[in-house]
Write an enzyme that holds these catalytic residues in place. Structure first.
Site, mmCIF file in Angstrom:
data_model
loop_
_atom_site.group_PDB
_atom_site.id
_atom_site.type_symbol
_atom_site.label_atom_id
_atom_site.label_comp_id
_atom_site.label_asym_id
_atom_site.label_seq_id
_atom_site.Cartn_x
_atom_site.Cartn_y
_atom_site.Cartn_z
ATOM 1 N N GLY A 72 -3.997 6.360 -1.310
ATOM 2 C CA GLY A 72 -4.556 7.585 -0.736
ATOM 3 C C GLY A 72 -3.547 8.725 -0.723
ATOM 4 O O GLY A 72 -3.882 9.874 -1.022
ATOM 5 N N ASN A 154 -9.071 10.030 10.421
ATOM 6 C CA ASN A 154 -8.443 8.758 10.772
ATOM 7 C C ASN A 154 -8.065 8.666 12.243
ATOM 8 O O ASN A 154 -8.093 7.588 12.827
ATOM 9 C CB ASN A 154 -7.197 8.529 9.900
ATOM 10 C CG ASN A 154 -6.274 9.727 9.850
ATOM 11 O OD1 ASN A 154 -6.697 10.839 9.505
ATOM 12 N ND2 ASN A 154 -5.032 9.529 10.203
ATOM 13 N N GLN A 182 -10.772 7.307 4.758
ATOM 14 C CA GLN A 182 -11.502 6.568 5.803
ATOM 15 C C GLN A 182 -12.999 6.510 5.479
ATOM 16 O O GLN A 182 -13.646 5.481 5.668
ATOM 17 C CB GLN A 182 -11.307 7.233 7.170
ATOM 18 C CG GLN A 182 -9.891 7.158 7.731
ATOM 19 C CD GLN A 182 -9.461 5.748 8.119
ATOM 20 O OE1 GLN A 182 -10.284 4.893 8.455
ATOM 21 N NE2 GLN A 182 -8.170 5.493 8.051
ATOM 22 N N ALA A 203 -7.615 1.738 -1.655
ATOM 23 C CA ALA A 203 -8.306 0.449 -1.568
ATOM 24 C C ALA A 203 -8.046 -0.315 -0.267
ATOM 25 O O ALA A 203 -8.918 -1.042 0.204
ATOM 26 C CB ALA A 203 -7.901 -0.427 -2.763
ATOM 27 N N HIS A 204 -6.848 -0.168 0.289
ATOM 28 C CA HIS A 204 -6.526 -1.050 1.428
ATOM 29 C C HIS A 204 -7.264 -0.680 2.713
ATOM 30 O O HIS A 204 -7.199 -1.410 3.697
ATOM 31 C CB HIS A 204 -5.010 -1.142 1.656
ATOM 32 C CG HIS A 204 -4.380 0.027 2.328
ATOM 33 N ND1 HIS A 204 -4.088 0.037 3.661
ATOM 34 C CD2 HIS A 204 -3.973 1.222 1.858
ATOM 35 C CE1 HIS A 204 -3.516 1.192 3.990
ATOM 36 N NE2 HIS A 204 -3.445 1.935 2.901
ATOM 37 N N THR A 240 2.642 2.964 -15.975
ATOM 38 C CA THR A 240 1.835 1.793 -16.321
ATOM 39 C C THR A 240 0.882 1.457 -15.190
ATOM 40 O O THR A 240 1.254 1.488 -14.017
ATOM 41 C CB THR A 240 2.764 0.594 -16.619
ATOM 42 O OG1 THR A 240 3.592 0.949 -17.727
ATOM 43 C CG2 THR A 240 1.965 -0.663 -16.943
ATOM 44 N N CYS A 328 2.828 9.118 13.894
ATOM 45 C CA CYS A 328 4.096 8.996 14.607
ATOM 46 C C CYS A 328 4.220 7.634 15.269
ATOM 47 O O CYS A 328 3.322 7.175 15.964
ATOM 48 C CB CYS A 328 4.187 10.100 15.652
ATOM 49 S SG CYS A 328 5.478 9.866 16.858
#
Ligand code: PLP
Length: 386
Positions: A72, A154, A182, A203-204, A240, A328
């Site tokens: 992201g 978020n 999100q 993706a995570h 790559t 933070c």
């Protein structure tokens, strides 16, 4: 061993087993470099192109170009820096119109462009952190290079009227980027309506692997490359490909779309239980973000006379993993820019708590959290008073 309960799905999600299975061959027997001419290379290239097709089909973005990135953050950098540079080159435009509730990946990128002669104007938001499309319309100038407004926030969960904002920008010929990192996990994307210039996701945040993301752009001429090197990704993103990651991202997104309605229903019921439980049992608390136009899995609060980091440590000691919502960590506590932007004073902004749920969250976990929190807040307030 004490059982731990994870309530921080906006920070990251666990990798789905099915995603892991899809990725595995690309770590071992199908290890080729997609840029190689030989069969190993072709095999890897096929996997990357098939992943690209999957994303474009599911997002109804056949007219877009999809770039694979490292996540992201890189997608946001490519969007803001890449579109700003292109607008400056193509039409000497240097005005950036940015919402004040962006993730640092957008906000700090915009700020970094000031040294290059760009001007950053922050859009107003209401007390829920929502951007009004008419405010965007009023502020767009002939030299506006781009507009960037986060899709689903978020920290406070608010979902912005992205389609309306995008229409305003597109009508004026201004590049519109939205950080959908999100939102991608919770909202159906349909880019066929041409309201978006650029879209970022990682993706995570939807049960895929870490370190891989996408950036979709409707018009490649509105984007300059940021990273220099090889000619991968249409010359726009050198390096790559992370082949297993890209395969995992596409598989994770497929599963996300398949289960989206069911998951939204599941998490929103539990989220509303948290809202109710907290409001009923704890004095001097306020919900942050929009009460209804918000991410289905997202509950966020500020507690008066609480240091958010102290509360997080008390929750962790009790087995609950939550977040303050802002980037933070510990050390010198600075109030979150997002919470200041929605009108909280500095003291209150330091008492923030974010609770975000996921596919695996259970009713029992939520009930245990609701039962534990009041005492944790009480103890945090005692520390605060000392
Ligand atoms: C997590 C997040 C990012 C950063 O994505 P990474 O893949 O972790 O680099 C950007 N924007 C939002 C809204 C996020 O939640």
């Amino acid at each position: 061993m004490k059982e731990r309960i994870y309530l921080d799905y906006a920070a990251t999600t666990p990798l789905d087993e099915r995603v892991f299975a899809a990725m595995q061959p690309y770590f071992s027997e199908k290890f080729g470099n997609p840029s190689s001419i030989h069969t190993w290379g072709q095999e890897a290239d096929d996997a990357v192109e098939s992943a690209r097709e999957t994303i474009e089909k599911l997002m109804i973005a056949e007219k877009f170009t999809t770039f694979f990135t490292s996540g992201g953050t890189e997608s946001d950098n490519l969007a803001v820096r890449g579109a700003a540079h292109a607008a400056m080159k193509n039409r000497n435009a240097r005005h950036l119109l940015i919402s004040p509730i962006e993730h640092p990946a957008v906000a700090k990128t915009a700020i970094s462009l000031i040294d290059e002669g760009f001007q950053v104007e922050w859009l107003p938001v209401d007390d829920f952190g929502m951007v009004d499309p008419t405010d965007v319309e009023k502020r767009i100038r002939t030299d506006t290079a781009l507009v960037s407004v986060i899709y689903g926030n978020n920290e406070i969960g608010t979902i912005n009227p992205i389609e309306e904002i995008g229409k305003v920008c597109t009508e004026r010929g201004v590049f519109f980027h939205t950080d959908g990192v999100q939102a991608a996990a919770h909202l159906n994307m349909d880019f066929s309506k041409n309201f978006i210039g650029g879209f970022s996701a990682g993706a995570h945040k939807f049960y895929g692997p870490k370190g891989v993301g996408i950036f979709l752009v409707s018009d490649r001429s509105m984007l300059e490359h940021v990273q220099t090197g090889g000619g991968q990704e249409f010359g726009m993103r050198a390096g790559t490909h992370n082949v297993p990651g890209i395969v995992g991202l596409a598989r994770a997104y497929e599963i996300t779309c398949m289960d989206m309605d069911q998951n939204n229903k599941h998490t929103s019921i539990l989220r509303d239980e948290i809202f109710e439980g907290v409001i009923q049992s704890i004095p001097d608390v306020q919900i942050t973000g929009h009460p209804t136009q918000r991410l289905s899995n997202h509950a966020s609060f500020v507690f008066g006379k609480v240091n958010g980091n102290v509360l997080l440590m008390m929750l962790d000691a009790g087995g609950f993993a939550c977040s303050s919502g802002s980037a933070c960590k510990s050390g010198n506590p600075k109030p979150s820019d997002v919470l200041i932007a929605i009108g909280l004073d500095e003291r209150n902004a330091l008492g923030s708590l974010r609770v975000t749920l996921g596919r695996n969250t259970t009713e029992d976990e939520v009930q245990r959290f609701i039962a534990f929190l009041p005492d944790a807040v009480k103890r945090a307030r005692k520390v605060y008073a000392e």
